[in-house]
Design an enzyme around this catalytic site. Structure first.
Site, PDB file in Angstrom:
ATOM      1  N   PRO A   2      49.402  35.614  22.368  1.00  0.00           N
ATOM      2  CG  PRO A   2      50.909  37.350  22.264  1.00  0.00           C
ATOM      3  CD  PRO A   2      49.973  36.573  23.215  1.00  0.00           C
ATOM      4  CD  GLU A   3      47.634  30.737  18.095  1.00  0.00           C
ATOM      5  OE1 GLU A   3      48.143  29.805  17.387  1.00  0.00           O
ATOM      6  OE2 GLU A   3      46.135  30.975  18.243  1.00  0.00           O
ATOM      7  CG  HIS A  95      48.266  49.515  30.893  1.00  0.00           C
ATOM      8  ND1 HIS A  95      47.559  49.721  32.049  1.00  0.00           N
ATOM      9  CD2 HIS A  95      47.164  49.928  30.091  1.00  0.00           C
ATOM     10  CE1 HIS A  95      46.343  49.995  31.943  1.00  0.00           C
ATOM     11  NE2 HIS A  95      46.224  50.105  30.703  1.00  0.00           N
ATOM     12  NE  ARG A 116      43.170  41.994  28.860  1.00  0.00           N
ATOM     13  CZ  ARG A 116      42.784  41.470  27.589  1.00  0.00           C
ATOM     14  NH1 ARG A 116      43.258  40.241  27.273  1.00  0.00           N
ATOM     15  NH2 ARG A 116      42.041  41.914  26.883  1.00  0.00           N
TER      16      ARG A 116
END
Length: 282
Positions: A2-3, A95, A116
């Site tokens: 994400p930016e 997750h 991840r």
């Protein structure tokens, strides 16, 4: 990853839903999610218990929850991290890594979900400026009212580098990632390999204005999401990718001149540009 616009969307959502709440409990479901908290999962849980969350803050891509004058909960979203506010009783995400509950049941739960496991949560002391100590070196971002354009221009001129590398250097200007760097450079008609030493004050100002412009536009529609791994705190994906002018558009016509957009490998990433509008330096 994400930016800035994506992180700011999350910050605003957290401010709305959990600012002012008191932590009633924390559950670490995967130790890797708190690996940056070197004292371990048990210490992480114990120090969160009873803490009151102040208004969430952000510096560039870094997001944290102040827990008093000396402590902050820092969130590193990594490639796939999500901070979700869910109602009590909503089934756990596949997750789910960390669950934080509050003494006010109406606040629901704060859940850190990370497929991840590259991201994580950690507790850190803060300095006099309110920044967690581990990010004290991060520069202000272009949406920060205190961002100093003159200082940024002077730093650009001092660096022996190229402009895209400079834009991604978080010690020079924070919050700009690969997507928005390409977008701002296209709007500025600048090639990503242009040396920073060639920049005039006017050219730097023009580039910063375009960086702000593209980030503000992304914020208005909830950021950029290319898959289901980025969502805001309510689980809604951003959709700014529909408005991207150059990034991800290899072979498509430039929206300004019609020349096919090109992609070139760049620092284990890709750079997208128009070969006519953004001519390489000589």
């Amino acid at each position: 990853m994400p930016e800035l616009p994506e992180v700011e969307v999350v910050r605003r959502g957290l401010d709305r839903w959990i600012s002012g709440r008191t932590v009633a409990g924390a559950e670490v479901l995967h130790p890797r999610a708190v690996r940056r908290h070197t004292a371990g999962a048990e210490d992480f849980r114990d120090r969160l218990l009873g803490a009151r969350i102040a208004a969430p803050r952000r510096r560039g891509k870094y997001l944290w929850l102040p827990l008093g004058p000396e402590l902050a909960l820092l969130a590193h979203l990594g490639m796939s991290g999500q901070l979700l506010v869910q109602r009590d009783g909503v089934p756990d995400e596949r997750h789910l890594r960390v669950r934080i509950t509050f003494d006010d049941v109406a606040a629901g739960e704060l859940r850190f979900v990370d497929q991840r496991t590259f991201g994580g949560l950690s507790l850190h002391p803060v300095g006099a400026d309110g920044l967690p100590d581990v990010i004290a070196h991060i520069a202000r971002d272009p949406l920060d009212p205190a961002f100093d354009e003159d200082a940024f221009h002077a730093a650009l001129r001092r660096r022996v580098t190229t402009i895209k590398r400079a834009l991604l250097d978080q010690s020079l200007i924070s919050g700009v990632g690969n997507i928005y760097a390409d977008e701002a450079l296209w709007r500025s008609r600048l090639h990503y390999e242009r040396p920073t030493a060639t920049f005039t004050r006017a050219r730097t100002a023009d580039l910063v204005a375009h960086v702000r412009e593209v980030m503000t536009a992304a914020l208005a529609v909830g950021g950029t999401s290319f898959d289901s791994l980025y969502v805001n705190v309510n689980g809604q994906s951003g959709y700014f990718e529909r408005s991207l002018d150059v990034y991800g558009r290899e072979g498509e016509p430039c929206r300004r001149c019609g020349t096919p957009v090109r992609r070139r490998p760049w620092m284990n990433r890709s750079s997208y540009f128009c070969p006519r509008c953004q001519r390489p330096p000589r």
